[in-house]
Write an enzyme that holds these catalytic residues in place. Structure first.
Site, PDB file in Angstrom:
ATOM      1  N   HIS C 127      20.992  -4.537 -36.915  1.00 49.65           N
ATOM      2  CA  HIS C 127      21.825  -3.339 -36.782  1.00 49.65           C
ATOM      3  C   HIS C 127      23.093  -3.550 -37.622  1.00 49.65           C
ATOM      4  O   HIS C 127      23.540  -4.678 -37.798  1.00 49.65           O
ATOM      5  CB  HIS C 127      22.175  -3.209 -35.296  1.00 49.65           C
ATOM      6  CG  HIS C 127      22.842  -1.932 -34.906  1.00 49.65           C
ATOM      7  ND1 HIS C 127      24.186  -1.726 -35.054  1.00 49.65           N
ATOM      8  CD2 HIS C 127      22.340  -0.800 -34.353  1.00 49.65           C
ATOM      9  CE1 HIS C 127      24.493  -0.523 -34.602  1.00 49.65           C
ATOM     10  NE2 HIS C 127      23.394   0.060 -34.170  1.00 49.65           N
ATOM     11  N   ASP C 205      22.418 -10.978 -30.847  1.00 50.47           N
ATOM     12  CA  ASP C 205      22.676  -9.587 -30.508  1.00 50.47           C
ATOM     13  C   ASP C 205      21.611  -9.181 -29.495  1.00 50.47           C
ATOM     14  O   ASP C 205      20.442  -9.002 -29.847  1.00 50.47           O
ATOM     15  CB  ASP C 205      22.593  -8.755 -31.792  1.00 50.47           C
ATOM     16  CG  ASP C 205      22.619  -7.258 -31.516  1.00 50.47           C
ATOM     17  OD1 ASP C 205      22.543  -6.858 -30.335  1.00 50.47           O
ATOM     18  OD2 ASP C 205      22.718  -6.493 -32.488  1.00 50.47           O
ATOM     19  N   GLN C 208      19.347  -4.752 -27.528  1.00 51.74           N
ATOM     20  CA  GLN C 208      18.046  -4.151 -27.207  1.00 51.74           C
ATOM     21  C   GLN C 208      17.244  -4.993 -26.229  1.00 51.74           C
ATOM     22  O   GLN C 208      16.367  -4.476 -25.545  1.00 51.74           O
ATOM     23  CB  GLN C 208      17.219  -3.946 -28.493  1.00 51.74           C
ATOM     24  CG  GLN C 208      17.769  -2.890 -29.434  1.00 51.74           C
ATOM     25  CD  GLN C 208      17.845  -1.507 -28.807  1.00 51.74           C
ATOM     26  OE1 GLN C 208      17.065  -1.169 -27.919  1.00 51.74           O
ATOM     27  NE2 GLN C 208      18.800  -0.707 -29.247  1.00 51.74           N
ATOM     28  N   LYS C 231      23.242   0.987 -22.844  1.00 57.28           N
ATOM     29  CA  LYS C 231      21.807   0.951 -23.152  1.00 57.28           C
ATOM     30  C   LYS C 231      20.990   0.441 -21.975  1.00 57.28           C
ATOM     31  O   LYS C 231      19.784   0.217 -22.096  1.00 57.28           O
ATOM     32  CB  LYS C 231      21.562   0.054 -24.375  1.00 57.28           C
ATOM     33  CG  LYS C 231      22.149   0.608 -25.673  1.00 57.28           C
ATOM     34  CD  LYS C 231      21.816  -0.288 -26.840  1.00 57.28           C
ATOM     35  CE  LYS C 231      22.696  -0.018 -28.039  1.00 57.28           C
ATOM     36  NZ  LYS C 231      22.338   1.207 -28.768  1.00 57.28           N
ATOM     37  N   CYS C 371      21.117   2.927 -37.988  1.00 62.99           N
ATOM     38  CA  CYS C 371      22.119   1.892 -38.273  1.00 62.99           C
ATOM     39  C   CYS C 371      21.451   0.617 -38.772  1.00 62.99           C
ATOM     40  O   CYS C 371      21.860  -0.487 -38.400  1.00 62.99           O
ATOM     41  CB  CYS C 371      22.960   1.600 -37.039  1.00 62.99           C
ATOM     42  SG  CYS C 371      23.891   3.004 -36.483  1.00 62.99           S
TER      43      CYS C 371
HETATM   44  C1  LIG Z   1      20.322  -4.142 -31.938  1.00 62.98           C
HETATM   45  C2  LIG Z   1      21.625  -3.423 -31.743  1.00 62.98           C
HETATM   46  N1  LIG Z   1      22.786  -4.053 -31.974  1.00 62.98           N
HETATM   47  C3  LIG Z   1      23.974  -3.458 -31.799  1.00 62.98           C
HETATM   48  C4  LIG Z   1      24.069  -2.159 -31.392  1.00 62.98           C
HETATM   49  C5  LIG Z   1      25.434  -1.549 -31.256  1.00 62.98           C
HETATM   50  O1  LIG Z   1      25.756  -1.330 -29.922  1.00 62.98           O
HETATM   51  P1  LIG Z   1      27.034  -0.459 -29.532  1.00 62.98           P
HETATM   52  O2  LIG Z   1      26.926   0.816 -30.307  1.00 62.98           O
HETATM   53  O3  LIG Z   1      26.889  -0.252 -28.077  1.00 62.98           O
HETATM   54  O4  LIG Z   1      28.241  -1.232 -29.909  1.00 62.98           O
HETATM   55  C6  LIG Z   1      22.885  -1.457 -31.122  1.00 62.98           C
HETATM   56  C7  LIG Z   1      22.934  -0.068 -30.640  1.00 62.98           C
HETATM   57  O5  LIG Z   1      22.917   0.885 -31.357  1.00 62.98           O
HETATM   58  C8  LIG Z   1      21.649  -2.098 -31.312  1.00 62.98           C
HETATM   59  O6  LIG Z   1      20.498  -1.441 -31.097  1.00 62.98           O
END
Ligand SMILES: Cc1ncc(COP(=O)(O)O)c(C=O)c1O
Ligand SMILES: Cc1ncc(COP(=O)(O)O)c(C=O)c1O
Lengths: 147, 414, 414, 147
Positions: C127, C205, C208, C231, C371
């Site tokens: 992401h 990270d 997910q 999430k 993203c």
């Molecule tokens: C794998 C991953 N990392 C990071 C994020 C970013 O999370 P947040 O928008 O809650 O900061 C997301 C969500 O969109 C994600 O799916």
């Protein structure tokens, strides 16, 4: 009088105005300072150590009545004790002496700030006077497990 | 709505928490509004409605829920822009609160612009969040942090400012529009005029001012402005950083991530338009919408009425306080120069003990350093007690406070 | 609770939004859970209860409300620690979400530790929030950002990792435990073992992964771990950064301000204990407490049941998708190696058009780059459509999606 | 057919498969690239300018059917127009041509990305061919007020 004012009995009020062992020891063997980040209470403890015993102890700083009373009682308990005995001083030794067993969480920090400072001073002293470096890890673990 | 005591009394019904009792069945007298305020049903309901009916991530999807949530989120930005009279919505960045806002400036503006030997000027009555970020920045950059001092009435000594400006090295002057301890309302116009004449940028910490009086950023003329929602009826976790566009355009990105980018490639990335460049990741959508509801609520009352109500309460409280022997109030007594925040000490009783004893009577009062230790040092006290008012407070609350202080006097044999 | 379709069907009643209709009175079929999930009444009620009964700022005051809110806030930290098996609560820092968590690491750990010539390794399926912060950091420090590539099944090519580790210059390896586009579950154990052998820190990270499967940080053995509440049934605006204590102790402060300090003086300041050193300013109290309620809810269901439910749905959906001519699925077909996220393209129809057309049928589906533009480049597509499941989705939802794709086929004469 | 698919009429679907003016102009006088950060649509427009008129225009890039159709229509409208006329091209000129007046906000960005690119290309060209520096502020203001 409501239950809340119960903790503010005669002894606490007196100690807050006339703390015991208040002052500094010029030729201390160890001194330690700490403060409570939430409320700003701040305590320094100086100790004189002779023959592995606390031959003299004094404190100064600013704090509420609870903090001042507890520090007075703590320093009184500590005076004359061996360092091994000081290691074993427990929070309940202070709280029960002052009838503060049921203090709420935020005030517990006021009550026990001086105990934290005392133990830090103790381990600072022990660390500085280790005969060999082997003991240092044991000391560190002991110190880390304090809280 | 009329600014009468009775209409303010009525709006207490909007705040469910005011109906509860604390400790031994005591009426809740909430006097810690400078720390955070209570929330009316209108705000709580806005959050609930969002989760029950519209919840979706914003900006990126085409489906119905996403359309609704994006619209509500951006509508809140417009409401806030209107509330503080910001003409360009691109200048309003959502952050967690004042603390994040100021740190964002320290990182994203400060790091590219501050160099060795530069000076940042703050004041002696700042909240830690307007001191520590500048300590960190100036230490990193070998720059200097200087303080505008204050007189014993809690008013800034602007000669200090002149002195620093005269060095030609000042890059930023930062100050609170209202002190969270003394209630002093800073003479922002004068400071900004001096800084503008010297070509120096200004940052205003509006955390205490925006909730309690009309603030007009268009006429104020500063360059950065920060405030928190939770101190003005809105939920926790949401606040505003406003930056003049011409300055915002000179800032590096702060957080990298989703929503703040235009195109990401393996080794280079371009940035999204303002304000999104500074809003990385999923924002606090529900609380932004709750913030919008709080703005609606305050707008309906009218900020001039809010200020008037607090002037009345503060005047009443100061008169009562003046009659208590041994009670010392800090800051100016001139009610036109201060907000509804009263810091005091009661004889030799430590503020913690005051707060603890009166808590048992249902009075919620703050004691401590109020995140203003530099000011405590200046006042030469370890701590103070602080009562701070908001729209739902009444003279009855003040009376309850005064009564409870009598108990303190009894316990400590004053 | 039993992991049967009917018990999952029952818990739909906890989600008020699932009862609403969208567009022309269509049943809401919410399939954008990888972006954000819906919230059960239990979470919404926790927020409401907080504001109606307990709201106050935390940590600093002695009065009843402050005591209650501090307790609830810290209890949520314990619940979360327990949920991901963290033994030391001092290692858990509340942040806005995954994006802030990773940026915090890039600033507070990265800036003191990364030097010219150092290498940070990430992957092709990250992401943006796990790419852009490292681009910014490596550009500032004249360090290098390298990528672990992947094969056409969406599995990482760990030979790349070996190659970079062999240089001896790698300081951090960072990767997503589950790809938000392909659903790939990363072989974290293998990567961490390699990194440990090379004395290199690892960041995961978990945005997910944590919502969809059991994650045990104590056995995983990484050094940094990030995830977002929104999430996993929790409110927007709250997330977690976990850092191993020995690493956390080497980090500089991030934001300066209230609550993170021990003593502030004019020209120097000392820091509070962990984790508070990294939680400056008023936190998002209500949503932390809401996060705690979400943890309770998921714990009751059991994360193994959540995973099992998603395996069933994903298997069902993949089988149906396989029968649609012209529909291409990305990532592995091995269900044990992927989560409930299915990215696809439908013939030559742009994903936006797919999403727009089926939105009119009540289907909420994400289209775009998710993203993950670096991954889009690797897949050589402009965008994908993505369906992602959660506990309240049913086979009926999958059927509705399949039906709606028929309409797309008709409009675009496929 | 539900109301939602109304926007996906014959013309849109056709343009999306067979866009008009798709390609590049090797010897263009101006080119501009922009993208939509939210969805990743990305468009380049090349123009040949002769005698203050757009003598040729082509585009390439990736986008949804709405984006492709609107860009086709926009380039068709633009071709042959004087630069002053191009300044005046309005979003409604495109939307009405395709019956897209009621697009929702997110899709509007798809529909108008090419208009943004066209105007950026125009002002880039004008900026580079200013006869004196006096006009630059006027140009900047005009460009800033576009959106
Ligand atoms: C794998 C991953 N990392 C990071 C994020 C970013 O999370 P947040 O928008 O809650 O900061 C997301 C969500 O969109 C994600 O799916
Ligand atoms: C003057 C002032 N500045 C800054 C802050 C910090 O605001 P927050 O905690 O919402 O970030 C406060 C609130 O405590 C304040 O009173």
């Amino acid at each position: 009088m409501s239950s809340g004012t119960d903790i503010y009995h005669e002894m606490i009020v007196d100690y807050s105005r006339n703390p015991i062992n208040y002052g500094e020891i010029e030729d201390h063997d160890v001194t330690f300072h700490d403060s409570n980040p939430l409320c700003g209470d701040s305590i320094d403890i100086d100790m004189k150590i002779d023959d592995q015993k606390v031959s003299d102890i004094k404190f100064h700083g600013k704090g509420c009545a609870i903090c001042m009373a507890c520090t007075s009682v703590l320093t009184e308990i500590t005076k004359g004790k061996s360092l091994e005995e000081v290691k074993k001083i427990d929070k309940n030794d202070i709280l029960s002496e002052l009838g503060l067993e049921h203090l709420q969480a935020v005030r517990i920090k006021c009550a026990l700030l001086s105990l934290k400072v005392l133990k830090s001073a103790l381990y600072t002293y022990l660390g500085a006077h280790l005969e060999n470096t082997e003991g240092i890890d044991k000391l560190k673990t002991e110190a880390e497990n304090l809280y | 709505m009329q600014s009468t005591e009775s209409s303010f009394e009525n709006l207490r019904n909007d705040f469910p928490i005011l109906k509860r009792t604390v400790r031994d069945n005591k009426r809740l007298v909430y006097l810690d509004n400078a720390s955070t305020t209570q929330k009316p049903n209108q705000v709580i309901d806005a959050i609930t409605d969002y989760y029950q009916n519209h919840n979706a991530n914003i900006h990126r999807a085409v489906y119905a829920l996403a359309e609704e949530s994006t619209e509500a989120y951006e509508a809140a930005r417009d409401k806030i822009a209107n509330f503080v009279n910001v003409k360009n919505r691109q200048e309003l960045i959502f952050v967690r609160g004042t603390t994040e806002a100021i740190n964002l400036v320290a990182y994203a503006w400060g790091r590219p612009h501050i160099n060795e030997g530069d000076i940042i000027v703050t004041t002696e009555y700042e909240h830690h969040s307007n001191i520590v970020p500048w300590q960190l920045l100036t230490q990193e950059k070998r720059a200097k942090l200087e303080y505008i001092g204050m007189n014993d009435d809690g008013e800034l000594n602007l000669d200090d400012l002149d002195k620093y400006l005269a060095t030609g090295k000042v890059k930023l002057v930062t100050f609170s529009l209202m002190s969270n301890v003394l209630g002093t309302i800073t003479d922002a116009e004068k400071i900004i005029a001096k800084c503008k004449a010297a070509g120096v940028l200004t940052l205003i910490d509006g955390a205490q001012a925006v909730p309690h009086m009309k603030v007009d950023l268009d006429t104020l003329g500063c360059d950065f402005f920060a405030f928190s929602g939770h101190k003005m009826l809105a939920p926790t976790g949401i606040g505003i950083l406003w930056v003049r566009k011409s300055v915002l355009q000179t800032m590096s990105p702060f957080h990298g991530g989703g929503d703040m980018i235009r195109e990401v490639h393996k080794y280079e990335t371009t940035w999204n338009d303002l304000p999104y460049k500074f809003e990385a990741g999923t924002p606090n959508i529900a609380d932004v919408i709750g913030f919008g509801a709080a703005i609606d609520y305050l707008t309906k009352i009218g900020m001039d009425n809010v200020r008037q109500h607090e002037i009345e309460l503060t005047t009443y409280a100061m008169e009562k306080f003046a009659k208590i022997p041994g009670l010392q109030i800090y800051g100016t007594k001139d009610i036109t120069k201060r907000g509804g925040v009263i810091s005091f000490n009661f004889a030799d009783v430590h503020p913690h003990d005051v707060a603890d004893i009166i808590d048992k009577e249902g009075i919620s009062l703050r004691s401590g350093h109020h995140c203003a230790q530099v000011l405590m040092e200046r006042l030469n006290v370890a701590a103070t007690s602080r009562a701070s008012f908001y729209i739902y407070n009444t003279k009855k609350d003040v009376d309850a406070l005064i009564d409870s202080l009598n108990i303190v006097a009894k316990v400590f044999k004053l």
